[in-house]
Design an enzyme around this catalytic site. Structure first.
Site, mmCIF file in Angstrom:
data_model
loop_
_atom_site.group_PDB
_atom_site.id
_atom_site.type_symbol
_atom_site.label_atom_id
_atom_site.label_comp_id
_atom_site.label_asym_id
_atom_site.label_seq_id
_atom_site.Cartn_x
_atom_site.Cartn_y
_atom_site.Cartn_z
ATOM 1 N N PHE A 1 73.067 179.284 101.907
ATOM 2 C CA PHE A 1 71.845 178.738 102.648
ATOM 3 C C PHE A 1 70.607 179.567 102.796
ATOM 4 O O PHE A 1 70.632 180.455 103.663
ATOM 5 C CB PHE A 1 72.364 177.884 103.991
ATOM 6 C CG PHE A 1 71.279 177.238 104.535
ATOM 7 C CD1 PHE A 1 70.980 175.663 104.113
ATOM 8 C CD2 PHE A 1 70.340 177.650 105.360
ATOM 9 C CE1 PHE A 1 69.768 174.882 104.543
ATOM 10 C CE2 PHE A 1 69.411 176.768 106.025
ATOM 11 C CZ PHE A 1 69.054 175.753 105.630
ATOM 12 N N ASP B 1 69.573 188.088 102.943
ATOM 13 C CA ASP B 1 68.866 187.141 103.803
ATOM 14 C C ASP B 1 69.781 187.342 105.351
ATOM 15 O O ASP B 1 70.892 186.706 105.406
ATOM 16 C CB ASP B 1 69.146 185.630 103.108
ATOM 17 C CG ASP B 1 68.509 184.748 104.206
ATOM 18 O OD1 ASP B 1 68.301 184.816 105.270
ATOM 19 O OD2 ASP B 1 68.279 183.571 103.669
ATOM 20 N N LYS C 1 64.071 183.205 112.230
ATOM 21 C CA LYS C 1 64.410 183.000 113.548
ATOM 22 C C LYS C 1 64.649 183.763 114.772
ATOM 23 O O LYS C 1 63.444 183.664 115.447
ATOM 24 C CB LYS C 1 66.062 182.743 113.130
ATOM 25 C CG LYS C 1 66.344 181.610 112.276
ATOM 26 C CD LYS C 1 67.751 181.002 112.074
ATOM 27 C CE LYS C 1 67.622 179.605 111.473
ATOM 28 N NZ LYS C 1 68.438 179.642 110.299
#
Ligand SMILES: *Cc1c(COP(=O)(O)O)cnc(C)c1O
Length: 414
Positions: A157, A242, A271
Site C-alpha cells: 500500500f 516507504d 502521516k
C-alpha cells in the site's frame, strides 16, 4: 442574518440525541462514499482520547493510521501551529521562507541522510520518490531512456494515485481506474531471493514497506530487510523504504528499517511527521539521488510551506523529547504480552512490532470493531478479518491495559 438563523437551527437540532444520525445522513447525502467509517462522529480529541457529538468518550486505538503518534491536539504542536499562523502560512516556493531550511536540516539529520524533498500527502511523496528514482536511473545509473523499471511487493500500500494503484495487487484499489502507468514489476513480499531474480540492468529501484501496514501489519521474516538491502547494493538499485506508516516511532524504532540496521537510499515519510495537524510528507535521501532534480523539474504549491514546516519541526521535537519511540517499544511489549493471554477460538494470529499490532481473526473483523466501539475503544478492521491496533505512542500503561480488557471481553463474548 439568514445564515445565522440557519446556523442556530442546525446547532439546536444537533444538540438533540439525533446529532449522530443527522450528521451521518448529511455525510451520506453530500459526501462521496469512498469510505465506510464506524458510525461514531468525533467532535474533540485530547491525547489518546476522542469525544463524540453525544459527549461519549473513546480511547483511540487507530491514531489516524499512525498520523497521530504524538496524541490528539498535542499542546506543543498546537502552540507552534498557532504561532506560525500569526506570522505567515504560505509563500509558495517562488520565494524562500525561514522554516523550510530548518525543517530540511532537522529531518535529514534525524534520518542520517543529506537532503529532503518536502511534499504534502503520503501518496505525493511516493510519486515524487518514483519520479526521482526514474531520473536517477537515467542520469546516474545510465538506464536507456524510457526503460526504467521499479520493483514493488505484492499486497503493497503506497497511496491512491493512478500510478500507485496501478501496481497494487488489491483489485478494489484498481477496478475502473485504468489504464495504468507501465514500468513496474511485482514480486512477493518477504522473500529476498525473488528480488534478486527480478532485477535487470534496467532496474532503478525497489520500493517496499518494511512492515506492510494496510495489508494487515505483515512483519517480514527476520533477515529480509538486511537481505534486500544487500541485493540492492550489489546491483546498484535504489532501496526505497516507504516508512509513512511504519516510521517515526510506531514500531519501537524511529524507522522500522533500523530493526535490521538498514539505511535505505531513500526514505519516504508522512502521516506522523506533523502529528495529525497538517498533511506533511517528505522524501529523504542523498545528494546523489535528490540532486537529480533541478529547478522546474518537480514542485508543489504547498510543499515546504512555512506552516507545514513549523508544525513538522514541533512534531519531530515532541517525538524525540518525549521519547515516544522508546515508549512504543516498552508499551508494545506490554500490549503484546497482555493480548497473548487472551484465549479465544476466534483468534488466528496476533503479530506486530512496538505499538503496532494486528489481531487476525477466523471471521470478519468489522463486528469486533463495532462491539469495541460500544465499549469505548476505537479501532478499525483492515481487509476482512484483521483488527489493527495502533494507539498514540503517548499512551499510558493503565489505559493500554484498560483497552486490552475490552478486547478480551469482546473476543470472549463473540
Ligand atoms: C497512508 C500510507 C500512504 C499514503 O499516504 P496518504 O497521505 O494517504 O496519501 C502511503 N504509504 C503507506 C505505507 C501508508 O501507510
Amino acid at each position: 442574518m439568514a445564515s445565522s438563523v440557519l446556523h442556530n437551527e442546525t446547532r439546536e437540532d444537533l444538540t438533540q440525541s439525533t446529532a449522530t444520525s443527522r450528521l451521518i445522513a448529511l455525510e451520506g447525502k453530500y459526501g462521496a462514499h469512498n469510505y465506510k467509517p464506524l458510525d461514531v462522529v468525533i467532535e474533540r480529541g485530547e491525547g489518546v482520547w476522542l469525544y463524540d457529538v453525544e459527549g461519549r468518550r473513546y480511547l483511540d486505538f487507530l491514531a489516524a493510521y499512525s498520523a497521530v503518534n504524538q496524541g490528539h491536539c498535542h499542546p506543543r504542536i498546537l502552540a507552534a501551529m498557532q504561532e506560525q499562523a500569526h506570522r505567515v502560512t504560505l509563500t509558495s516556493r517562488a520565494f524562500r521562507n525561514d522554516q523550510l531550511p530548518l525543517f530540511c536540516k532537522e529531518l535529514a539529520e534525524l534520518a542520517g541522510h543529506e537532503m529532503v524533498l518536502p511534499m504534502n500527502s503520503g501518496a505525493e511523496a511516493v510519486e515524487s520518490a518514483l519520479k526521482v528514482a526514474r531520473k536517477w536511473g537515467y542520469k546516474i545509473k545510465g538506464i536507456p531512456e524510457g526503460k526504467a523499471e521499479i520493483i514493488v511487493c505484492a499486497n503493497n500500500f503506497h497511496g491512491r494515485t493512478i500510478s500507485i494503484v496501478g501496481f497494487s495487487t488489491e483489485p478494489q484499489y484498481r477496478d475502473g481506474f485504468g489504464p495504468f502507468t507501465p514500468g513496474f514489476k511485482i514480486i512477493p513480499f518477504g522473500d529476498a531471493a525473488t528480488l534478486r531474480d527480478a532485477i535487470t540492468p534496467n532496474t532503478a529501484a525497489f520500493l517496499f514497506e518494511p512492515i506492510q501496514g494496510e495489508a494487515g501489519v505483515i512483519v517480514p521474516p527476520a533477515g529480509y530487510l538486511a537481505d534486500v538491502a544487500a541485493i540492492c547494493k550489489q546491483n546498484n538499485v535504489l532501496l526505497m523504504a516507504d516508512e509513512i506508516q511504519s516510521g517515526l516511532g510506531r514500531t519501537g524504532k524511529l524507522f522500522a528499517c533500523q530493526h535490521e540496521n538498514v539505511k535505505p537510499d531513500v526514505v519516504i515519510v508522512g502521516k506522523a511527521l506533523a502529528g495529525g495537524f497538517y498533511p506533511v510528507s517528505a522524501v529523504i535521501s542523498s545528494q546523489e539521488v535528490l540532486g537529480v532534480l533541478h529547478p522546474g523539474e518537480h514542485g508543489s504549491t504547498f510543499g515546504g510551506n512555512p506552516m507545514a514546516c513549523a508544525i513538522a519541526r514541533a512534531a519531530l521535537r515532541v517525538l524525540i523529547e518525549e521519547k515516544l519511540t522508546e515508549r512504543s517499544e516498552e508499551m508494545g511489549k506490554v500490549l503484546m504480552e497482555r493480548l497473548q493471554q487472551i484465549r479465544s477460538p476466534h483468534i488466528r494470529e496476533i503479530r506486530g512490532k512496538g505499538l503496532w499490532v494486528a489481531i487476525e481473526l477466523n471471521g470478519p473483523a468489522r463486528p469486533v470493531c463495532e462491539a469495541l466501539m460500544q465499549q469505548g475503544l476505537l479501532c478499525k478492521e483492515t481487509h476482512d478479518n484483521v483488527v489493527r491496533l495502533a494507539p498514540p505512542l503517548t499512551i499510558e500503561r493503565e489505559d493500554l491495559l484498560w483497552a486490552c480488557d475490552r478486547i478480551q471481553s469482546v473476543l470472549e463474548h463473540l
